[in-house]
Design an enzyme around this catalytic site. Structure first.
Site, short mmCIF file in Angstrom:
data_model
loop_
_atom_site.label_atom_id
_atom_site.label_comp_id
_atom_site.label_asym_id
_atom_site.label_seq_id
_atom_site.Cartn_x
_atom_site.Cartn_y
_atom_site.Cartn_z
N HIS A 110 -3.60 0.86 8.65
CA HIS A 110 -2.15 0.75 8.80
C HIS A 110 -1.76 1.36 10.14
O HIS A 110 -2.59 1.87 10.89
CB HIS A 110 -1.40 1.43 7.64
CG HIS A 110 -1.19 2.91 7.78
ND1 HIS A 110 0.01 3.53 7.47
CD2 HIS A 110 -2.02 3.89 8.22
CE1 HIS A 110 -0.11 4.84 7.70
NE2 HIS A 110 -1.31 5.07 8.15
N CYS A 151 -0.22 8.31 14.86
CA CYS A 151 -0.14 7.31 13.78
C CYS A 151 0.42 5.98 14.27
O CYS A 151 0.40 4.99 13.54
CB CYS A 151 0.73 7.82 12.63
SG CYS A 151 0.04 9.27 11.85
N HIS A 182 -5.10 2.42 12.65
CA HIS A 182 -6.09 3.40 12.23
C HIS A 182 -6.21 3.20 10.72
O HIS A 182 -5.68 2.22 10.19
CB HIS A 182 -5.68 4.83 12.62
CG HIS A 182 -4.48 5.33 11.93
ND1 HIS A 182 -3.20 4.95 12.28
CD2 HIS A 182 -4.32 6.16 10.87
CE1 HIS A 182 -2.32 5.54 11.49
NE2 HIS A 182 -2.98 6.27 10.62
N HIS A 194 -7.39 4.95 6.48
CA HIS A 194 -7.62 6.10 5.61
C HIS A 194 -8.39 5.66 4.36
O HIS A 194 -8.34 4.50 3.97
CB HIS A 194 -6.29 6.71 5.15
CG HIS A 194 -5.46 7.28 6.26
ND1 HIS A 194 -5.81 8.41 6.94
CD2 HIS A 194 -4.29 6.86 6.81
CE1 HIS A 194 -4.90 8.68 7.87
NE2 HIS A 194 -3.96 7.76 7.81
N ASP A 251 -7.18 -2.69 -1.09
CA ASP A 251 -8.48 -2.15 -0.69
C ASP A 251 -9.11 -3.02 0.40
O ASP A 251 -9.24 -4.24 0.26
CB ASP A 251 -9.42 -2.08 -1.90
CG ASP A 251 -10.71 -1.35 -1.56
OD1 ASP A 251 -10.66 -0.41 -0.74
OD2 ASP A 251 -11.76 -1.72 -2.10
N HIS A 252 -9.53 -2.35 1.48
CA HIS A 252 -10.12 -3.04 2.63
C HIS A 252 -9.14 -4.06 3.21
O HIS A 252 -9.52 -5.14 3.65
CB HIS A 252 -11.48 -3.67 2.28
CG HIS A 252 -12.56 -2.64 2.20
ND1 HIS A 252 -12.67 -1.76 1.16
CD2 HIS A 252 -13.58 -2.32 3.05
CE1 HIS A 252 -13.70 -0.95 1.34
NE2 HIS A 252 -14.26 -1.26 2.50
N GLU A 274 -3.40 10.84 1.56
CA GLU A 274 -3.81 10.07 2.73
C GLU A 274 -4.99 10.77 3.40
O GLU A 274 -5.90 10.14 3.92
CB GLU A 274 -2.61 10.02 3.68
CG GLU A 274 -2.62 8.89 4.67
CD GLU A 274 -1.47 9.01 5.64
OE1 GLU A 274 -0.64 8.09 5.68
OE2 GLU A 274 -1.38 10.01 6.39
#
Lengths: 139, 139, 139, 139, 139, 139
Positions: B17, B36, B42, B44, B82-83, B129
């Site tokens: 994100h 950010c 980037h 998490h 996810d991913h 996060e």
């Protein structure tokens, strides 16, 4: 002025159990409880967090003496369940379906009065069965 | 008598994100969101805890069947995030500033009704996060 | 007499990446790399452990000044990768398939000489991508 | 419509302390506080979680800028206690019995107004002294 | 040039067991194995780390496809032991004293050839029984 | 045939210390050791992992009786350092610069012979001072 503080002590125990109703067939138990119904048992490293609340005593700064609280938890809970079978060996759980929910309620009932006798109020019994789930009971 | 128990299931997802308003310059975004706002994203390893509450069902001892709850969380949330890129790929977050606060609210909205259909009440959506921060949303 | 001690410092970074060969179709990439090939990226909280070895210096008891080691790791690695896209933003990884294996090797190459300049030997670079996997490279 | 979200930041500090009343004998202190009364001090890696609550700001999605919150915690708490003696070096704890309960209350008092100035409300100060115990203070 | 990298995958299982020699009396078993000899079993959340080593394949950057490795571990180990009784239900452990040492050796024997077939070498099987102990077997 | 297995036991202790040479000025100590030189001490929750190796004894499946190993570690190390000042109270560390490196070596020396007497070989003493660093000493 009274400032309410919550204090939590963690204890751990390792136990065997299964989830199965004796009056049901193995098939029906498997359908309902999945692999937790294995007739030959399985087990967990349970982690127990006991939270009590109260006002810190001015001379010590303690809501409750943590080692006295630890002794109560060991005396009323841990020595009865650690390295035991929750369905066969433990007076306060062997009549139960040993779901984590029911364990939390049963452990609350073991601790409520002894914690009161230490001068604090039991606030929460939290138990995790694996790193992916836990329950909390607030009485 | 009905004893209310809270039960929590943990799930995890890894996603990309960024925090940046498209109508702002790169400089203004950096000023507001710091690292950010990196234009190339980037990511998490998010950890999600979903807490529901209710009364244990007498025959099973369950507030809710945890694997059914897991399936709901996977179906309504995890498979979508996810991913994935939270700003580009996910219907229920791509219109948002993807702060952890807004993720928690958006995930609550995905889960509130399906949890009700399992016979329990959604109590809290908690997301971390990094190991140094998490948010909780109680509806 | 020289007593060899290993000392390890942990650092963390959050980054986006994907696993996909540009010359392959999206389908072939998905077949090979699964959800890690998502074209819009995903990301992780990477944890990095850097182990160096040497003999404690008698006057300080240190193999190496840990905060100097931390500065080297931040200077040579963390500032380049934290809140960055490993495939687009990072000189020492953007030409690579950014598997955890290749990240460990690339980070080793960033650190080997600067660690030597601190008076110790780089022993191991360990990286975890999620709580369920990690790699170690010993040079 | 205002949606209240709780957001928590974790910070850590390492400090020395002891539990002992200066007006009591060493024996009486040992009787009351056990090994925590060691005259030559002991110490801990304390972990501090600060939870604030508020409504996410629409343009950023933030209840509060986490790095501003981190700066406040470092400025008002961490720099005063980290690698210090809580009974000798710290203005806001040295007059106290440095129980974890009293530390939580003292840290709350350091943070309540500065958090308000960031536009949020302090909700909870949680401190763990070891992995087996923690306290929470809600004001 | 071949750079050897170690890669580790973590899996978990929950199982019941006891430590007791059938030919010994309950007393002698208790004397030798303590509370681990409880006739009605106890159990653990075991954590298993499987480390393999090899050279990253140039086109993928992988020593081994981690999800293929995960499938092998699930197929050869986890499905046989999870939610099972190690002394009664598991072909490759039921003839053993189910100490963690012996479990590690038995799991190594299950995995050595299948890991070879994935194109890597098994390096270490590590198992923890509780957070306070673990064993490692290197073949 | 003898199969070598490594087994590790974790113990914990909380202690005060400082890093400072008495013959140096406070300024020079600060320059060299930073905040670790605070004259009034600081402290940590140290975590100690002791790894021994040997062949599992056929009748028990044990390399070493873990509770006997725990007793040795408590007797030779923990009781001397827990809730103590490493620079003032502990015979085997008070003449040392109490860096984690030197602690690991000193603890190895306390344990090497007693572990041999249990029938195993000491393999590694690992100590972490905070979650971000640890040392290992292999003799």
């Amino acid at each position: 002025m009274s400032k309410i503080v919550h204090i939590t002590r963690r204890e751990r125990f390792s136990a065997a159990h299964k989830l199965a109703k004796p009056e049901w067939s193995e098939e029906k138990n498997y359908e309902t409880f999945g692999k937790c119904s294995n007739p030959n048992w399985h087990g967990h490293n349970y982690v127990l967090w006991v939270t009590v609340k109260g006002t810190p005593e001015p001379s010590t700064g303690f809501v409750v003496d943590l080692s006295a609280l630890g002794d109560v938890i060991k005396d009323k809970v841990i020595q009865h369940v650690d390295h035991k079978n929750l369905n066969l060996d433990v007076e306060f759980t062997k009549h139960l379906m040993t779901s984590t929910e029911n364990l939390a309620i049963a452990i609350w009932e073991q601790l409520e009065i002894p914690v009161k006798e230490l001068g604090a109020d039991l606030h929460c019994v939290k138990i995790s069965e694996t790193e992916n789930n836990y329950v909390e009971y607030f009485g």
